[in-house]
Design a protein around this motif. Structure first.
Motif, PDB file in Angstrom:
ATOM      1  N   THR A 109      -3.214   5.114   6.162  1.00 41.11           N
ATOM      2  CA  THR A 109      -2.918   4.518   4.859  1.00 41.11           C
ATOM      3  C   THR A 109      -4.154   3.951   4.181  1.00 41.11           C
ATOM      4  O   THR A 109      -4.405   4.225   2.988  1.00 41.11           O
ATOM      5  N   ASN A 110      -4.941   3.164   4.893  1.00 43.22           N
ATOM      6  CA  ASN A 110      -6.076   2.489   4.253  1.00 43.22           C
ATOM      7  C   ASN A 110      -7.088   3.479   3.702  1.00 43.22           C
ATOM      8  O   ASN A 110      -7.638   3.289   2.606  1.00 43.22           O
ATOM      9  N   ALA A 111      -7.344   4.570   4.461  1.00 38.13           N
ATOM     10  CA  ALA A 111      -8.300   5.566   3.990  1.00 38.13           C
ATOM     11  C   ALA A 111      -7.769   6.284   2.748  1.00 38.13           C
ATOM     12  O   ALA A 111      -8.522   6.545   1.801  1.00 38.13           O
ATOM     13  N   LEU A 112      -6.472   6.613   2.740  1.00 38.75           N
ATOM     14  CA  LEU A 112      -5.884   7.283   1.582  1.00 38.75           C
ATOM     15  C   LEU A 112      -5.887   6.371   0.356  1.00 38.75           C
ATOM     16  O   LEU A 112      -6.207   6.799  -0.757  1.00 38.75           O
ATOM     17  N   ILE A 113      -5.531   5.107   0.571  1.00 43.88           N
ATOM     18  CA  ILE A 113      -5.526   4.147  -0.533  1.00 43.88           C
ATOM     19  C   ILE A 113      -6.939   3.950  -1.077  1.00 43.88           C
ATOM     20  O   ILE A 113      -7.148   3.824  -2.287  1.00 43.88           O
ATOM     21  N   SER A 114      -7.925   3.960  -0.199  1.00 42.72           N
ATOM     22  CA  SER A 114      -9.317   3.786  -0.623  1.00 42.72           C
ATOM     23  C   SER A 114      -9.732   4.910  -1.562  1.00 42.72           C
ATOM     24  O   SER A 114     -10.436   4.686  -2.551  1.00 42.72           O
ATOM     25  N   ARG A 115      -9.284   6.112  -1.262  1.00 40.64           N
ATOM     26  CA  ARG A 115      -9.599   7.251  -2.128  1.00 40.64           C
ATOM     27  C   ARG A 115      -8.949   7.091  -3.498  1.00 40.64           C
ATOM     28  O   ARG A 115      -9.521   7.477  -4.523  1.00 40.64           O
ATOM     29  N   ILE A 116      -7.750   6.496  -3.526  1.00 39.72           N
ATOM     30  CA  ILE A 116      -7.031   6.331  -4.794  1.00 39.72           C
ATOM     31  C   ILE A 116      -7.642   5.200  -5.621  1.00 39.72           C
ATOM     32  O   ILE A 116      -8.036   5.380  -6.769  1.00 39.72           O
ATOM     33  N   ILE A 117      -7.731   4.021  -5.005  1.00 43.95           N
ATOM     34  CA  ILE A 117      -8.218   2.848  -5.740  1.00 43.95           C
ATOM     35  C   ILE A 117      -9.685   3.003  -6.099  1.00 43.95           C
ATOM     36  O   ILE A 117     -10.146   2.521  -7.136  1.00 43.95           O
ATOM     37  N   GLY A 118     -10.434   3.700  -5.234  1.00 41.77           N
ATOM     38  CA  GLY A 118     -11.861   3.861  -5.499  1.00 41.77           C
ATOM     39  C   GLY A 118     -12.162   4.718  -6.703  1.00 41.77           C
ATOM     40  O   GLY A 118     -13.254   4.649  -7.267  1.00 41.77           O
ATOM     41  N   PHE A 134       0.821  -1.206   0.000  1.00 44.67           N
ATOM     42  CA  PHE A 134       0.000   0.000   0.000  1.00 44.67           C
ATOM     43  C   PHE A 134       0.861   1.265   0.000  1.00 44.67           C
ATOM     44  O   PHE A 134       0.491   2.270  -0.605  1.00 44.67           O
ATOM     45  N   GLN A 135       2.002   1.213   0.703  1.00 44.40           N
ATOM     46  CA  GLN A 135       2.887   2.375   0.700  1.00 44.40           C
ATOM     47  C   GLN A 135       3.453   2.635  -0.693  1.00 44.40           C
ATOM     48  O   GLN A 135       3.637   3.784  -1.103  1.00 44.40           O
ATOM     49  N   THR A 136       3.720   1.561  -1.439  1.00 46.59           N
ATOM     50  CA  THR A 136       4.196   1.717  -2.822  1.00 46.59           C
ATOM     51  C   THR A 136       3.157   2.447  -3.669  1.00 46.59           C
ATOM     52  O   THR A 136       3.481   3.362  -4.445  1.00 46.59           O
ATOM     53  N   ILE A 137       1.897   2.054  -3.510  1.00 48.90           N
ATOM     54  CA  ILE A 137       0.821   2.721  -4.246  1.00 48.90           C
ATOM     55  C   ILE A 137       0.700   4.175  -3.801  1.00 48.90           C
ATOM     56  O   ILE A 137       0.589   5.094  -4.628  1.00 48.90           O
ATOM     57  N   LEU A 138       0.743   4.389  -2.485  1.00 47.93           N
ATOM     58  CA  LEU A 138       0.540   5.734  -1.952  1.00 47.93           C
ATOM     59  C   LEU A 138       1.618   6.701  -2.424  1.00 47.93           C
ATOM     60  O   LEU A 138       1.334   7.849  -2.779  1.00 47.93           O
ATOM     61  N   ARG A 139       2.858   6.248  -2.458  1.00 45.46           N
ATOM     62  CA  ARG A 139       3.943   7.130  -2.911  1.00 45.46           C
ATOM     63  C   ARG A 139       3.800   7.444  -4.402  1.00 45.46           C
ATOM     64  O   ARG A 139       4.181   8.530  -4.859  1.00 45.46           O
ATOM     65  N   SER A 140       3.248   6.512  -5.157  1.00 42.32           N
ATOM     66  CA  SER A 140       3.044   6.762  -6.585  1.00 42.32           C
ATOM     67  C   SER A 140       1.920   7.762  -6.825  1.00 42.32           C
ATOM     68  O   SER A 140       1.889   8.439  -7.852  1.00 42.32           O
ATOM     69  N   PHE A 141       0.986   7.838  -5.880  1.00 42.87           N
ATOM     70  CA  PHE A 141      -0.149   8.745  -6.009  1.00 42.87           C
ATOM     71  C   PHE A 141      -0.116   9.817  -4.918  1.00 42.87           C
ATOM     72  O   PHE A 141      -1.162  10.267  -4.449  1.00 42.87           O
ATOM     73  N   ALA A 142       1.086  10.213  -4.509  1.00 44.73           N
ATOM     74  CA  ALA A 142       1.220  11.167  -3.406  1.00 44.73           C
ATOM     75  C   ALA A 142       0.487  12.471  -3.706  1.00 44.73           C
ATOM     76  O   ALA A 142      -0.153  13.064  -2.831  1.00 44.73           O
ATOM     77  N   ARG A 143       0.579  12.936  -4.946  1.00 48.71           N
ATOM     78  CA  ARG A 143      -0.068  14.202  -5.293  1.00 48.71           C
ATOM     79  C   ARG A 143      -1.582  14.102  -5.175  1.00 48.71           C
ATOM     80  O   ARG A 143      -2.244  14.997  -4.634  1.00 48.71           O
TER      81      ARG A 143
END
Length: 829
Positions: free
Chosen positions: A381-390, A127-136
């Motif tokens: 992390t999970n909430a931020l990833i949810s916003r990205i993947i969703g 998830f951190q890998t995804i989050l850093r790719s979508f940091a903006r």
């Protein structure tokens, strides 16, 4: 296809996970759905993601896969055994051993040359890998720091909030919070509780931090914006609070009045002998208190449904109860029933009102900390990833991350939380859309991370998920598919008997349906030893000494039988229990010279701060950074205090006891003060002329890293360099990491070290001379020949825990004042 494997302990889940990974990178599915050997190559490992639960499991899995590939390819030097996967893979692919060997050699080469894309990681790392790719898109800095300890940040935010209330500017918000805290502390005084929330040493301060940490769970993260929007409306929430307390007071008062009126009427009518004792006694309790937490008696419950049951059988000549009396008693009983149903709920709401009133302000401070320190909490992390993947399609997500996964292999699925599954589910759904294979391994029985929001029902119900229906296969539910390849026959028989009986008694047959295991052929004649000892006593202190003596007896027997200390593990539920055992064993060794020698390794002993040599380095840094300023003429300067600490750590690192080290450090300080300015002033042992170079190290060293290296090279004795090399290297790595975050000065590092750096764990090699004392959570996934559980009493916790509930309506409170949901203390299932 999703293959769901419910793997009980010792049933070979690591074997299965490694086999599936190797199968996916050596083969491919043809149009008929059969696996064929991939003779063309093509970096197949880039399309497979294996997710494990811990970093240790990640390293073990990578090592296992590389080893087995090397064995299949015939490239593991000195290894003569055949790979256990070879025959099965040849059958699956329909190929010869030679063909399999050639393809395995190429896959191994590709894997090692392309190691950065060898994707075996924890779910948090993925998830951190995804989050850093979508940091903006997530509105976080690309070089953010991940904070693993949420409670530490919450604690700092609470302290900063209270500090600002004491010394900050006087504005409307500050006045509101001060009034709110004043009401909170007044309520605590009325309840007879410790009330000074500003005093860090009191439980109320610590409880507030723990409360905020507990409630900011997955549900909170999903609804954070709406909850904080409601809580930040001071007028509405304050009105809601006042209505709750007003309703509590009103209902109790009305209930007491109704019960008092009924008792007076019974007495006036001369019917005291006619009304049942349990009814009159119950009415007296409710009349005096307004509310009884124990509820009401069965006699009162019967009378609520049929008022005639409130009376005894009439004797001859006794008058029948009047309709007026029946009506007044019935009214009182109805009020008791209403009060019992309403007050309990209102009190649950009131219990958390004041803490929740601080939540919106604390959220602001936590968010400010995130921004100022370019930090996100692990729980974010999970909430931020949810916003990205969703909001993103899987292909676009893969393009941004730089990899394209077709297959997912998930280990320890029972420890996955709902929010984690919600985030990874769309990716697996994408895989299934292209008919790729995936593997989920877990065991509901081994779910021990509920405090991290893990949800074992996800594994239990995965086959009913709309995504998996018709595209999944479940294995491991029946005893024929559940063989224990690890344990001896005696241990397996004991577990089968004990847990089968326990499951029946507790009613957990559904979850523990596969608790019974088969004995593997290789262990059919392998004997084991299980001993269960029961103790008498109502409290733990009644049987604790006997339990410790039995533990000592068993340890002596095993050590004298030839087991090494490293073969033995002692499991505890809490660290406090581990400390009790450590103290007992240390006392035993001191009092009995004949006891077999051993060292002790525990969670706490592997903290950097517990290394004498690291303590010596830190004390030297404090000495360098200390000033000569003294707050009074009779007080020591900070430098003198730092010198005392440094001398103490120096003596302690050389093996002296704490008391001896302190006495010698005081003597050195006093001698140094008397002889200040003299060339023959005494110097502590080992502090030779080389040390003088470190005294000015802060001037000559370019940065903190160089300063630490100079201290190590000039100040640490040779014996310590050899004995504690692991700790010294780990400390230097920690300093380098700290400086890399942009904080390069000594004082910032020392402040961070005293706050939490000292508790940094050290990952060391297996020490066969050391006895292992660890918590059950830390022991997950490990195995030892000898295991002791000295304190195995398991009682259900009677302490309620906070949980979020939807509030649909509350009598007496307008619906527009009700929050979306509210936090109630309840007993968790």
């Amino acid at each position: 296809m999703i293959n769901i494997y419910k793997a009980s302990a010792g049933s070979g889940k690591t074997y299965t996970l490694a086999r599936e990974y190797i199968k996916l990178i050596l083969g491919y599915k043809d149009e008929e759905g059969r696996y064929r050997l991939n003779r063309r190559g093509g970096l197949a490992h880039r399309s497979v993601l294996a997710i494990t639960f811990t970093n240790k499991a990640t390293e073990e899995m990578k090592t296992r896969i590389i080893h087995e590939l090397a064995v299949i390819a015939g490239l593991e030097k000195g290894w003569t055994k055949e790979s256990p996967y070879a025959d099965e893979l040849c059958t699956t692919f329909g190929c010869s051993r030679g063909e399999l060997k050639t393809v395995a050699a190429r896959a191994l080469r590709d894997l090692l040359y392309d190691f950065n894309f060898f994707s075996v990681s924890t779910i948090d790392s993925f998830f951190q890998t995804i989050l850093r790719s979508f940091a903006r898109e997530a509105e976080v800095a690309g070089n953010y720091e991940l904070e693993l300890n949420d409670e530490a940040i919450i604690g700092m935010s609470v302290d900063k909030l209270l500090q600002d209330l004491n010394h900050g500017e006087n504005n409307k918000r500050t006045r509101y919070l001060i009034n709110w805290l004043s009401s909170y502390m007044t309520q605590l005084i009325e309840d007879g509780m410790p009330f000074n929330v500003f005093n860090r040493s009191l439980p109320i301060h610590r409880n507030l931090i723990q409360f905020i940490n507990k409630i900011t769970d997955d549900f909170y993260r999903e609804n954070e914006a709406r909850l904080l929007d409601y809580l930040s409306d001071e007028t509405k929430f304050n009105d809601f609070k006042n209505r709750v307390y007003s309703q509590l007071k009103s209902i109790k008062h009305q209930t007491a009045e109704a019960c008092t009126e009924a008792l007076d009427m019974i007495s006036t009518c001369g019917m005291s002998d006619m009304v049942k004792t349990h009814v009159t006694n119950g009415l007296r309790k409710w009349a005096s208190k307004g509310y009884v937490s124990d509820g009401y008696s069965q006699s009162m419950a019967n009378a609520m449904d049929d008022i005639t049951t409130a009376y005894k059988k009439p004797k001859k000549g006794q008058p029948a109860p009047s309709d007026e009396l029946n009506g007044i008693i019935a009214k009182a009983l109805d009020m008791v029933r209403f009060c019992d149903g309403q007050v309990g709920t209102l009190q649950l709401i009131a219990a958390n009102l004041y803490q929740l009133g601080l939540l919106s302000s604390l959220a602001e401070y936590i968010d400010k900390y995130r921004r100022e320190n370019s930090t996100i909490l692990l729980s974010d992390t999970n909430a931020l990833i949810s916003r990205i993947i969703g909001t993103e399609d899987a292909p676009f997500l893969y393009e941004r991350v730089g990899v394209w996964f077709r297959h997912y292999l998930i280990d320890e699925f029972q420890d996955t939380s709902f929010s984690q599954w919600s985030n990874i589910r769309p990716l697996i759904n994408e895989s299934l859309a292209y008919e790729y294979d995936n593997l989920v391994i877990g065991d509901e029985k081994q779910c021990i991370y509920r405090f991290r929001n893990s949800d074992p029902s996800l594994l239990h119900n995965l086959h009913t998920d709309s995504m998996a229906e018709g595209r999944c296969e479940v294995r491991g539910d029946s005893i024929s598919e559940n063989t224990n390849w690890r344990s001896s026959s005696d241990v397996i028989r004991f577990n089968n008997t004990f847990f089968s009986a326990l499951v029946r008694n507790l009613g957990y047959e559904e979850i523990y349906s596969n608790v019974a295991q088969q004995i593997s052929k290789k262990h059919a004649d392998h004997r084991g030893y299980v001993r269960v000892r029961m103790y008498d006593g109502d409290k733990k202190s009644d049987w604790l000494p006997e339990a410790l003596e039995n533990l000592t007896h068993e340890l002596r027997r095993q050590l004298e039988s030839g087991y090494r200390p490293g073969d033995i593990a002692i499991l505890v539920r809490k660290r406090d229990e581990g400390n009790i055992i450590i103290r007992h064993l240390e006392d035993t060794v001191k009092s009995d010279p004949q006891f077999p020698p051993f060292r002790i390794v525990s969670d706490a002993s592997l903290f950097l701060g517990n290394s004498p040599t690291v303590g010596l380095i830190v004390s030297r840094l404090k000495l360098i950074s200390a000033t000569d300023f003294a707050s009074g003429p009779r007080k020591k300067t900070k430098r003198e205090i730092a010198t005392l600490i440094n001398s103490f750590e120096n003596e302690k690192s050389r093996g002296a006891s704490s008391s001896e080290s302190l006495l010698k450090a005081i003597a050195i300080l006093e001698s140094g003060s008397k002889d200040a300015g003299h060339e023959d002033a005494p110097v502590a042992d080992g502090q030779d002329s080389r040390t003088s170079s470190v005294s000015s190290a802060s001037e000559t060293s370019v940065d903190l890293i160089s300063l630490v290296e100079e201290i190590v090279s000039t100040y640490i004795p040779e014996a310590n360099l050899k004995e504690e090399n692991l700790y010294i290297n780990a400390f230097q790595d920690l300093v380098t990491e700290f400086v890399g975050r942009g904080h390069g000065d000594i004082r910032s590092f020392l402040s961070w070290w005293d706050e939490k750096g000292y508790a940094t764990p050290v990952a060391g090699a297996q020490d066969d001379s050391a006895l292992n004392i660890l918590t059950i959570h830390k022991s997950k996934g490990l195995e030892y020949p000898c295991v002791h559980i000295p304190f195995a009493e398991m009682t259900e916790s009677n302490r309620p825990e906070p949980a979020w509930f939807e509030l649909k309506s509350i009598p007496g409170i307008p619906d527009e004042l009700l929050p979306l949901c509210f936090l109630l203390n309840c007993h968790q299932p």
